[in-house]
Design an enzyme around this catalytic site. Structure first.
Site, PDB file in Angstrom:
ATOM      1  N   LYS A  45      -9.820  67.815 -48.173  1.00  0.00           N
ATOM      2  CA  LYS A  45      -8.441  68.169 -47.877  1.00  0.00           C
ATOM      3  C   LYS A  45      -8.380  69.689 -47.844  1.00  0.00           C
ATOM      4  CE  LYS A  45      -4.233  67.568 -50.383  1.00  0.00           C
ATOM      5  NZ  LYS A  45      -4.074  67.497 -51.808  1.00  0.00           N
ATOM      6  N   ASP A  69     -16.948  73.307 -62.173  1.00  0.00           N
ATOM      7  CA  ASP A  69     -17.948  73.641 -61.152  1.00  0.00           C
ATOM      8  C   ASP A  69     -17.309  74.491 -60.060  1.00  0.00           C
ATOM      9  OD1 ASP A  69     -20.711  72.809 -59.833  1.00  0.00           O
ATOM     10  OD2 ASP A  69     -19.205  72.571 -58.262  1.00  0.00           O
ATOM     11  N   TYR A  74     -16.958  79.225 -52.488  1.00  0.00           N
ATOM     12  CA  TYR A  74     -15.654  78.553 -52.501  1.00  0.00           C
ATOM     13  C   TYR A  74     -14.500  79.554 -52.449  1.00  0.00           C
ATOM     14  CZ  TYR A  74     -18.378  74.521 -54.239  1.00  0.00           C
ATOM     15  OH  TYR A  74     -19.301  73.523 -54.411  1.00  0.00           O
ATOM     16  N   LYS A 103     -22.549  79.267 -58.279  1.00  0.00           N
ATOM     17  CA  LYS A 103     -23.721  79.165 -57.395  1.00  0.00           C
ATOM     18  C   LYS A 103     -23.895  80.413 -56.532  1.00  0.00           C
ATOM     19  CE  LYS A 103     -22.389  74.308 -57.093  1.00  0.00           C
ATOM     20  NZ  LYS A 103     -20.918  74.314 -56.877  1.00  0.00           N
ATOM     21  N   HIS A 136     -27.440  77.629 -54.401  1.00  0.00           N
ATOM     22  CA  HIS A 136     -26.556  76.643 -53.756  1.00  0.00           C
ATOM     23  C   HIS A 136     -27.309  75.766 -52.742  1.00  0.00           C
ATOM     24  CE1 HIS A 136     -21.998  76.141 -52.810  1.00  0.00           C
ATOM     25  NE2 HIS A 136     -22.630  75.010 -52.629  1.00  0.00           N
ATOM     26  N   SER A 174     -29.496  73.481 -56.247  1.00  0.00           N
ATOM     27  CA  SER A 174     -28.599  72.501 -55.640  1.00  0.00           C
ATOM     28  C   SER A 174     -29.120  72.205 -54.245  1.00  0.00           C
ATOM     29  CB  SER A 174     -27.173  73.088 -55.588  1.00  0.00           C
ATOM     30  OG  SER A 174     -26.284  72.199 -54.959  1.00  0.00           O
ATOM     31  N   ASN A 175     -29.047  70.959 -53.843  1.00  0.00           N
ATOM     32  CA  ASN A 175     -29.480  70.531 -52.511  1.00  0.00           C
ATOM     33  C   ASN A 175     -30.978  70.750 -52.278  1.00  0.00           C
ATOM     34  OD1 ASN A 175     -26.791  69.782 -51.292  1.00  0.00           O
ATOM     35  ND2 ASN A 175     -26.363  71.924 -51.807  1.00  0.00           N
ATOM     36  N   ARG A 281      -4.396  62.566 -61.294  1.00  0.00           N
ATOM     37  CA  ARG A 281      -5.765  62.142 -60.956  1.00  0.00           C
ATOM     38  C   ARG A 281      -6.815  62.916 -61.768  1.00  0.00           C
ATOM     39  NH1 ARG A 281      -3.069  61.428 -56.063  1.00  0.00           N
ATOM     40  NH2 ARG A 281      -3.586  63.466 -55.201  1.00  0.00           N
TER      41      ARG A 281
END
Ligand SMILES: NC(=O)c1ccc[n+]([C@@H]2O[C@H](COP(=O)([O-])OP(=O)(O)OC[C@H]3O[C@@H](n4cnc5c(N)ncnc54)[C@H](OP(=O)(O)O)[C@@H]3O)[C@@H](O)[C@H]2O)c1
Ligand SMILES: *[C@@H]1O[C@H](CO)[C@@H](O)[C@H](O)[C@H]1NC(C)=O
Length: 326
Positions: A45, A69, A74, A103, A136, A174-175, A281
């Site tokens: 979103k 995180d 970001y 990251k 990252h 990561s990844n 949530r």
């Protein structure tokens, strides 16, 4: 007297609502809370504002989260830091009670750029150390996004320096795929503490998860809801939020389908990172530590695997360190 009663009420109210995730011990001896709030805003979103992140972080800590995180890319480290500062100012936590992950972005892979990049992240976060610092992606790029052929082993040396300087308590990746993990393990005295990868019912990743866990590398699972939530991909494989298998488990345990999936990941030994900026949530997503799925139920969710990713990085497929098969 009234004040004391109000304080007691407030305290009781907090205790009643807060749920804590148990910790997992990392291979460097540090402890990581087994569920984190995700703050990346771009994947499901796009409409969340940065101020939503600040509020989400505070709500999460109020609800009992002790792990957040984020990532340089970001663009929300400042708001994450403000949310943590708000929680500290309210007396809910102290700095050492919150585990923060950030990251290193792809354009800072040169060895001498790693520590300066972390210092910039810390300054945006308003922190003097990070709990966990991750590469990252294994893929290095220039500022303009074009490929750069920097070996991630060189980047890893910069990560080791960040840890040596005390700027990062734990370091990881990561990844990264299994052979990339093996290459770091074979060439460095410091093992990654964590590999953060996509894991959800449509991408169950048993071989890579097994590989990491057997090397003592903890696995954080991003995009934990897979295609339960809208990704604007009507063609994507099941399960959706209203899937009958998940609905039956949700009814049996008095939980929601989202909670069933988070519990599934936790029972596989993973650390899910549900993202939400919605107060209700956020609280729902950590309320998953009071029930247990059976082995058969875990297997029934794993059977959804379709090796289909939410996060598509195929635009980097020609990079020498592209981690995926397709
Ligand atoms: N290392 C990496 O390369 C990488 C890549 C992707 C993501 N990540 C990390 O992983 C985090 C999570 O991944 P993600 O954001 O892709 O996906 P996600 O957490 O699986 O899904 C987020 C979506 O689910 C909705 N949602 C949250 N809780 C819900 C619930 N209980 N019921 C129904 N819907 C719910 C959220 O909306 P609301 O906000 O409105 O609740 C949002 O639209 C990111 O924020 C980021 O921190 C890391
Ligand atoms: C892992 O990444 C390397 C690139 O670093 C690639 O050559 C290899 O094929 C990948 N392995 C898997 C299993 O995808």
């Amino acid at each position: 007297m009234i004040r004391l009663v109000l304080c007691l009420f407030y305290f009781g109210f907090n205790v009643a609502l807060a749920v804590q995730a148990p910790c997992i011990e990392l291979n460097d001896g540090n402890k990581i809370p087994s569920l984190a709030l995700g703050t990346g805003r771009g994947t499901a979103k796009e409409s969340d504002s940065l101020d939503d992140v600040r509020k989400a972080v505070l709500w999460a800590i109020e609800a009992g989260y002790r792990h957040i995180d984020t990532a340089a890319v970001y663009g929300d480290e400042e708001q994450v830091g403000q949310g943590i500062a708000d929680a500290i100012a309210k007396g809910i936590v102290t700095r050492d009670q919150v585990f923060v992950t950030t990251k290193l972005w792809n354009d800072k892979h040169a060895r001498d750029k790693v520590v300066p990049a972390l210092r910039e992240s810390l300054s945006r976060l308003g922190l003097d150390y990070i709990d966990l610092f991750l590469i990252h992606f294994p893929v290095a790029t220039k500022d303009d996004g074009s490929y750069e052929n920097i070996d991630y082993l060189e980047t890893w040396n910069g990560m080791e320096e960040a840890r040596y300087l005390g700027l990062a308590r734990s370091i990881g990746v990561s990844n990264f795929n299994a052979s990339q993990i093996d290459r770091i393990v074979a060439n460095s005295p410091v093992r990654p503490a964590v590999n953060e990868i996509e894991v959800n019912p449509t991408l169950t990743q048993e071989p890579l998860v097994y590989h990491c866990l057997s090397l003592g590398i903890a696995v954080m699972s991003y995009s934990p809801f897979g295609f339960l939530v809208s990704r604007d991909r009507p063609d994507a494989p099941p399960p959706r939020y209203d899937d009958p298998t998940l609905a039956a488990l949700a009814a049996k345990y008095g939980k929601t389908p989202g909670q069933i999936v988070l519990r599934y990941l936790i029972e596989r030994g993973l650390i899910p990172i549900p993202k939400s900026t919605n107060q209700k949530r956020i609280a729902e997503n950590i309320n998953v530590f009071d029930f247990q799925l059976t082995r058969e139920e875990i297997a029934s969710i794993s059977r959804f695997n379709a090796n289909t990713r939410v996060i598509d990085i195929s635009h980097w497929k020609d990079h020498p360190y592209y981690p995926h098969q397709s």
